[in-house]
Structures are given as structure tokens and as C-alpha cells.
Scaffold this motif. Structure first.
Motif, PDB file in Angstrom:
ATOM      1  N   UNK A   1       0.878  -1.177   0.000  1.00  0.00           N
ATOM      2  CA  UNK A   1       0.000   0.000   0.000  1.00  0.00           C
ATOM      3  C   UNK A   1       0.918   1.230   0.000  1.00  0.00           C
ATOM      4  N   UNK A   2       0.637   2.232  -0.818  1.00  0.00           N
ATOM      5  CA  UNK A   2       1.597   3.331  -0.976  1.00  0.00           C
ATOM      6  C   UNK A   2       1.987   3.980   0.348  1.00  0.00           C
ATOM      7  N   UNK A   3       3.307   4.234   0.436  1.00  0.00           N
ATOM      8  CA  UNK A   3       3.796   5.057   1.560  1.00  0.00           C
ATOM      9  C   UNK A   3       3.715   6.517   1.155  1.00  0.00           C
ATOM     10  N   UNK A   4       3.979   6.754  -0.127  1.00  0.00           N
ATOM     11  CA  UNK A   4       3.782   8.092  -0.693  1.00  0.00           C
ATOM     12  C   UNK A   4       2.913   7.917  -1.929  1.00  0.00           C
ATOM     13  N   UNK A   5       2.006   8.849  -2.121  1.00  0.00           N
ATOM     14  CA  UNK A   5       1.044   8.698  -3.205  1.00  0.00           C
ATOM     15  C   UNK A   5       1.537   9.428  -4.455  1.00  0.00           C
ATOM     16  N   UNK A   6       1.226   8.867  -5.623  1.00  0.00           N
ATOM     17  CA  UNK A   6       1.646   9.550  -6.853  1.00  0.00           C
ATOM     18  C   UNK A   6       0.907  10.882  -7.004  1.00  0.00           C
ATOM     19  N   UNK A   7       1.563  11.828  -7.696  1.00  0.00           N
ATOM     20  CA  UNK A   7       0.897  13.118  -7.912  1.00  0.00           C
ATOM     21  C   UNK A   7      -0.393  12.914  -8.696  1.00  0.00           C
TER      22      UNK A   7
ATOM     23  N   UNK B   1       2.660  -3.478 -11.705  1.00  0.00           N
ATOM     24  CA  UNK B   1       2.623  -3.196 -13.145  1.00  0.00           C
ATOM     25  C   UNK B   1       2.791  -4.497 -13.934  1.00  0.00           C
ATOM     26  N   UNK B   2       2.923  -4.380 -15.228  1.00  0.00           N
ATOM     27  CA  UNK B   2       2.947  -5.578 -16.070  1.00  0.00           C
ATOM     28  C   UNK B   2       4.170  -6.442 -15.819  1.00  0.00           C
ATOM     29  N   UNK B   3       5.221  -5.853 -15.200  1.00  0.00           N
ATOM     30  CA  UNK B   3       6.413  -6.627 -14.839  1.00  0.00           C
ATOM     31  C   UNK B   3       6.275  -7.296 -13.474  1.00  0.00           C
ATOM     32  N   UNK B   4       5.164  -7.081 -12.809  1.00  0.00           N
ATOM     33  CA  UNK B   4       4.988  -7.643 -11.476  1.00  0.00           C
ATOM     34  C   UNK B   4       5.602  -6.788 -10.391  1.00  0.00           C
ATOM     35  N   UNK B   5       5.836  -5.520 -10.702  1.00  0.00           N
ATOM     36  CA  UNK B   5       6.490  -4.620  -9.737  1.00  0.00           C
ATOM     37  C   UNK B   5       5.498  -3.570  -9.222  1.00  0.00           C
ATOM     38  N   UNK B   6       5.482  -3.434  -7.917  1.00  0.00           N
ATOM     39  CA  UNK B   6       4.690  -2.357  -7.304  1.00  0.00           C
ATOM     40  C   UNK B   6       5.511  -1.078  -7.320  1.00  0.00           C
ATOM     41  N   UNK B   7       4.854   0.018  -7.491  1.00  0.00           N
ATOM     42  CA  UNK B   7       5.546   1.307  -7.458  1.00  0.00           C
ATOM     43  C   UNK B   7       5.633   1.761  -6.009  1.00  0.00           C
ATOM     44  N   UNK B   8       6.494   1.095  -5.309  1.00  0.00           N
ATOM     45  CA  UNK B   8       6.630   1.250  -3.864  1.00  0.00           C
ATOM     46  C   UNK B   8       8.109   1.090  -3.550  1.00  0.00           C
ATOM     47  N   UNK B   9       8.585   1.871  -2.621  1.00  0.00           N
ATOM     48  CA  UNK B   9      10.020   1.842  -2.301  1.00  0.00           C
ATOM     49  C   UNK B   9      10.483   0.453  -1.879  1.00  0.00           C
ATOM     50  N   UNK B  10       9.565  -0.343  -1.365  1.00  0.00           N
ATOM     51  CA  UNK B  10       9.954  -1.667  -0.897  1.00  0.00           C
ATOM     52  C   UNK B  10       9.984  -2.724  -1.979  1.00  0.00           C
ATOM     53  N   UNK B  11       9.664  -2.357  -3.222  1.00  0.00           N
ATOM     54  CA  UNK B  11       9.643  -3.333  -4.307  1.00  0.00           C
ATOM     55  C   UNK B  11      10.529  -2.821  -5.433  1.00  0.00           C
ATOM     56  N   UNK B  12      11.757  -3.320  -5.486  1.00  0.00           N
ATOM     57  CA  UNK B  12      12.691  -2.804  -6.484  1.00  0.00           C
ATOM     58  C   UNK B  12      13.374  -3.936  -7.253  1.00  0.00           C
ATOM     59  N   UNK B  13      12.739  -5.086  -7.297  1.00  0.00           N
ATOM     60  CA  UNK B  13      13.415  -6.240  -7.875  1.00  0.00           C
ATOM     61  C   UNK B  13      13.174  -6.492  -9.345  1.00  0.00           C
ATOM     62  N   UNK B  14      12.411  -5.696 -10.015  1.00  0.00           N
ATOM     63  CA  UNK B  14      12.073  -5.993 -11.410  1.00  0.00           C
ATOM     64  C   UNK B  14      12.082  -4.706 -12.210  1.00  0.00           C
ATOM     65  N   UNK B  15      12.132  -4.826 -13.553  1.00  0.00           N
ATOM     66  CA  UNK B  15      11.967  -3.610 -14.352  1.00  0.00           C
ATOM     67  C   UNK B  15      10.664  -2.915 -13.968  1.00  0.00           C
ATOM     68  N   UNK B  16      10.601  -1.649 -14.264  1.00  0.00           N
ATOM     69  CA  UNK B  16       9.440  -0.866 -13.829  1.00  0.00           C
ATOM     70  C   UNK B  16       8.817  -0.175 -15.029  1.00  0.00           C
TER      71      UNK B  16
END
Ligand SMILES: [Fe+2]
Length: 218
Positions: free
Chosen positions: A53-59, A105-120
Motif C-alpha cells: 500500500x503506498x507510503x507516498x502517493x503519486x501526484x 505493473x505488467x512486470x509484477x512490480x509495485x511502485x513502492x520503495x519496498x519493491x525494487x526487484x524488477x523492471x518498472x
């Protein structure tokens, strides 16, 4: 004697008909409606929020997750029109409910600081919110969820009904393998069937786009 029997039968039949007519009239009258028992719908099951769940929200946090304000590109993946209603347990629409949606996203990556293991996919918004209208309806444009890290495709949703308790849950896709999922395995029996939407071609939308409908009860 036979005449009296016929008469009494006739009186009984007439009385019963009148009683039924009275019940129908009562049911249709304002008093009958006021006395009617509310429909008791089963509440939508909750599911864990998960770590993303987002820690910071997108603009840009609108209900179109496939386009990020200021970027020319659009999200990769299969388009999904996700919509439905939010109802109270009495069946009434829950107008003004904030519906939050987040997913990878389609790569299986959340746009969250804790998820940095895949292309974004930077053209995917990752999180959006909508507010239900007077009929309790909400609508998102997003992508069909994809599997990641052993989890079946799912959408994360949080509902904030005005004056009510928040509901956090996850929505799954009919036909996607979900039987051995770690979250669902820890959920009460029958949970999956109550949190599943069926995807169909989205009529009148982009080629290949899908539509999924889900009604929440809070
Ligand atoms: Fe997730």
C-alpha cells in the motif's frame, strides 16, 4: 345443506382473497415499505493489505492508472475496465465511498520503495482512487493484473465508506490459478469465490481490452 357448504366455501375463498389482497396492498403501501425487513447482504470478505500500500502517493492518482499525467506513453499490459457498485448490507448504494486501487505493473512490480526487484513501467500509475456516485458506482481504467512472486493475479482495493468502517480486500480473476495461494490458503473456506470477477471483452473499447465487474458490500 350443499348450498350452505358452497356458501361457506365461497365465504372462505373470498375472505382468503381479501386477506391476500390486503397483504399485497400493505406491502405496496408506504407503511408496508417502511415495515419491510432490510435486505441483509453478506459483507465482502476482507483480505490482508499486503506490504505495498503506498507510503507516498503519486501526484496523479486519478481513476485511470494507464496514463500518468505529464508522460506521453501509456501503461504496458492488457487494458482492463474495472467497475461496479458499493452497497450497504441493506442493499442501498453507498454514495461518496472512496475506492482505492493499487496493483503491480505488467512486470509484477509495485511502485513502492519496498519493491525494487524488477523492471518498472513508469507509464503505469500503480495507484488510483475513485469516489462512488449516487448509485454507488465506481469505475477504473487499469491493466489486467499479472502474477508475481507466487501470487495469482489480483487487485488490491480499499473502500472508505462515509461514516462506515474501511474495508481492505483483494479481487481475483476467474480462471486464474489461485488454489495454492498463501493468502487465500489462510482465508476462510469459500473466500475466493466471493472475491472473484469474470473478465469479458470490453464492448466498444480498445481492441483486446477487458472488462471486469465487482460489487462490494460493506
Ligand atoms: Fe499484491
Amino acid at each position: 345443506m350443499p348450498h350452505r357448504c358452497r356458501t361457506s366455501r365461497h365465504r372462505f375463498a373470498s375472505g382468503r382473497r381479501l386477506a391476500l389482497q390486503g397483504l399485497v396492498a400493505l406491502a405496496l403501501s408506504p407503511r408496508g415499505l417502511a415495515n419491510a425487513q432490510p435486505v441483509a447482504l453478506a459483507a465482502t470478505p476482507a483480505q490482508p493489505e499486503g506490504p505495498f500500500y503506498p507510503k507516498t502517493f503519486p501526484a496523479d492518482r486519478d481513476a485511470d492508472l494507464t496514463q500518468v499525467a505529464g508522460r506521453a506513453g501509456t501503461a504496458q499490459g492488457t487494458l482492463l475496465y474495472f467497475s461496479g457498485r458499493v452497497l450497504g448490507r441493506d442493499g442501498r448504494p453507498m454514495a461518496g465511498t472512496v475506492v482505492e486501487l493499487w496493483q503491480c505493473d505488467t512486470y509484477g512490480r509495485y511502485h513502492h520503495a519496498g519493491d525494487d526487484g524488477a523492471p518498472r513501467d513508469d507509464n503505469f500509475q500503480g495507484y488510483g482512487a475513485a469516489t462512488t456516485d449516487a448509485q454507488g458506482r465506481y469505475a477504473f481504467k487499469t491493466i489486467r493484473p499479472v502474477p508475481y512472486a507466487g501470487r495469482p493475479p489480483h487487485l488490491h482495493v480499499r473502500l472508505l465508506p462515509p461514516g462506515g468502517s474501511p474495508l481492505t480486500t483483494q479481487i481475483y480473476v476467474a480462471g486464474d490459478a489461485a488454489g495454492s495461494d498463501v493468502v487465500l490458503s489462510a482465508s476462510p473456506r469459500g473466500t475466493l469465490s466471493r472475491l472473484t470477477m469474470t473478465l469479458v471483452p470490453a464492448a466498444g473499447r480498445e481492441r483486446g481490452a477487458l472488462a471486469g465487474t465487482f460489487d462490494f458490500v460493506v
